[in-house]
Write a protein that holds these residues in place. Sequence first.
Motif, PDB file in Angstrom:
ATOM      1  N   GLY A 253      -7.451 -20.723 -46.332  1.00  0.00           N
ATOM      2  CA  GLY A 253      -8.030 -21.784 -47.178  1.00  0.00           C
ATOM      3  C   GLY A 253      -7.186 -22.210 -48.177  1.00  0.00           C
TER       4      GLY A 253
ATOM      5  N   VAL B 233     -13.460 -23.157 -47.611  1.00  0.00           N
ATOM      6  CA  VAL B 233     -13.853 -21.893 -47.890  1.00  0.00           C
ATOM      7  C   VAL B 233     -15.061 -21.717 -48.369  1.00  0.00           C
ATOM      8  N   SER B 234     -15.789 -22.862 -48.411  1.00  0.00           N
ATOM      9  CA  SER B 234     -17.319 -22.642 -49.091  1.00  0.00           C
ATOM     10  C   SER B 234     -18.136 -23.916 -48.561  1.00  0.00           C
TER      11      SER B 234
ATOM     12  N   PHE C  82     -19.209 -16.790 -48.854  1.00  0.00           N
ATOM     13  CA  PHE C  82     -18.937 -18.347 -48.497  1.00  0.00           C
ATOM     14  C   PHE C  82     -19.829 -19.643 -48.978  1.00  0.00           C
TER      15      PHE C  82
ATOM     16  N   MET D 269      -9.845 -16.452 -46.743  1.00  0.00           N
ATOM     17  CA  MET D 269      -9.945 -17.322 -47.394  1.00  0.00           C
ATOM     18  C   MET D 269      -8.638 -17.852 -48.179  1.00  0.00           C
TER      19      MET D 269
END
Lengths: 311, 333
Positions: B167, B175-176, B279, B163
């Motif tokens: 990210g 990333v989420s 995540f 991440m």
Amino acid sequence: MKGHSLHSLNGVFWRRFRKNRLAAAGGVVVVLMFFVAVFAPFISPHNPDDIDRKHVLEAPSLKHPLGTDDLGRDVLSRMILGSRISLSVGFVSVGIATLIGIFLGAISGYYGGWVESIIMRFIDIMLTIPTFFLILAVIAFIDPNIWSSSAIPGWIRESLRVILIDPNIMNIMMVIGLTSWMGVARLVRAEVLSLKEREFVLAARALGTGDMNIIFRHIMINSMAPVFVSAVLGIAGAVLVESALSFLGIGVQPPAPSWGNILTLGKDNIEIAWWLSVFPGLAILITVLSYNLVGEGLRDALDPRLWDMEI
Amino acid sequence: MIAYLIKRLFEMIPTLVGITLISFFIIHLAPGKPTDILTELNPKITPEARERLEKLYNLDKPVIIQYGLWLKRIVKLDFGESFSTDRRPVMQKIWDKKQSLLDRRLFITLMINLITFAIILAISIPIGVSSATHQNSLYDKIMTTTVFIGFAMPSFWFALLLMMFFGVYLGWLPVSGLKSLNYDALPLLGKMWDRISHLILPIFISAFGGLAGDSRFMRSSMLEVVRQDYVTVARAKGLPDKKVIYQHALRNALLPLITLIGLSVPGLIGGSVILESVFGIPGMGQLFFMSVMTRDYPMVMCILTIGGMLTLLGNLLADIGYMLADPRIRAKQ
């Protein structure tokens, strides 16, 4: 070669273990980590609980080799203390799992019949529920204050503290132990099955030795090697589970430091403080890797089928 | 073959009952009554109202009766209502028919796990085979080292690192979550890419751990098979190496892998708790974690039971696969 005769089993074992360079390196790390954990307060450069509002989230420097966290505490010192927590969780939970596994595996293998059917069925069921679901559910629903409550006699709480175990993390150890004994039980059952008809056991029985005596003093003594290997590998697994639980916020509770809960801070500050994410994870990786290497090395060194090769 | 399957299904019944027993009694480990959590948010609740609630959930009856009543309902897949503020039926929260298939929690978790399986198989088999046929070569040593690191790598830490790199540092991947905020405004292709890009990191992480184990397993299984007499015979009669490895040896070496796949189902499903939490993926694992934290008992019991059933299903499929792949077992039936 000196000190061991070529034909002594111990000699063969140690030579084989040392020859496996990876396993030996793992062994060195394991011993090193053990000393770090035991002497944690003497080697940590700062007090792990000292809050310093002027030096919050500082990158690694000479004063703080691994940086500081969101309260200005020294990350290295917290990781050193955290190693004590991670390792004690690993050892105690594996101890619990091994005891349960030996007991249930031994009686199911020795007695057979309905005892065996019930225990084996119970193992199947425990293995069917996704492990992490089970751990999570038990840990969340069990009384968090059980070990510090007055229900536990004071001397038990005191003796736990003497052997460096914080009563508050007893729950995690217990839960990991209670959900990871199934492999050991199966292993021990298989060992007992293969040994129980051997002459020395029959001789003991003919002499009128009691069942428990036969199981634990005659049979188990001869099948400790694989149990020991699985315990060493189990420690690696337990350290991983503990760090995952602490990372999710339901394992070791702050302010007590653990590698997992420092990583939680790493996630919260992912855009500004890489050192909070990198170092604790590296510590977990190296520890777990070392225990795995030692476990595999022991397994190979103890496996007589491999002995005639390359000695 | 049909007779064998029916026998297997019957054998599952005691295990299934055991799963429901454990799911039910874990809840009763908790101090206090399950309704405490419902009433503690509302301190003004009267004793009468509390009694009514207890009656509603049958908490005034003995535990065994409660279990029986619960069992009777879940046979019809009725797991009751969630304790959370929305009070929706538990099954609806896992499998909401009003949402599109792609947004249902159980579907999300299953999809991630199935894709992970496919990737693990597609990569670990060739790696295992080539490690075995080039035993002790540099390639084999590098693979073995990677496998050991893969075993020891905490998945959530690996997730954090990726991440941070893809990210935050490179900014290439989200990333989420599963969708971007502007998802609804995107064109069709954009929507597809949006979903895929959200899944790349989670699926990579989830496959990495399994990859290590399975390729290691494949390697040792292959090493065992190539020492068998029939492989020597195939070599001796002058078959090309490729044919010996990929036709004679591989088929037999694959058999134990089928069992291993069946066994790895509970680990993967359990692991979805960590993966989905890191995540922020709205799947069943994340729901389980939230339910455990808020002590949403009906929800927890439901997901524990479903998790166990999925494992049983995985084992059954592995059995069938084994039967299809191994003529010796088919002949025995």
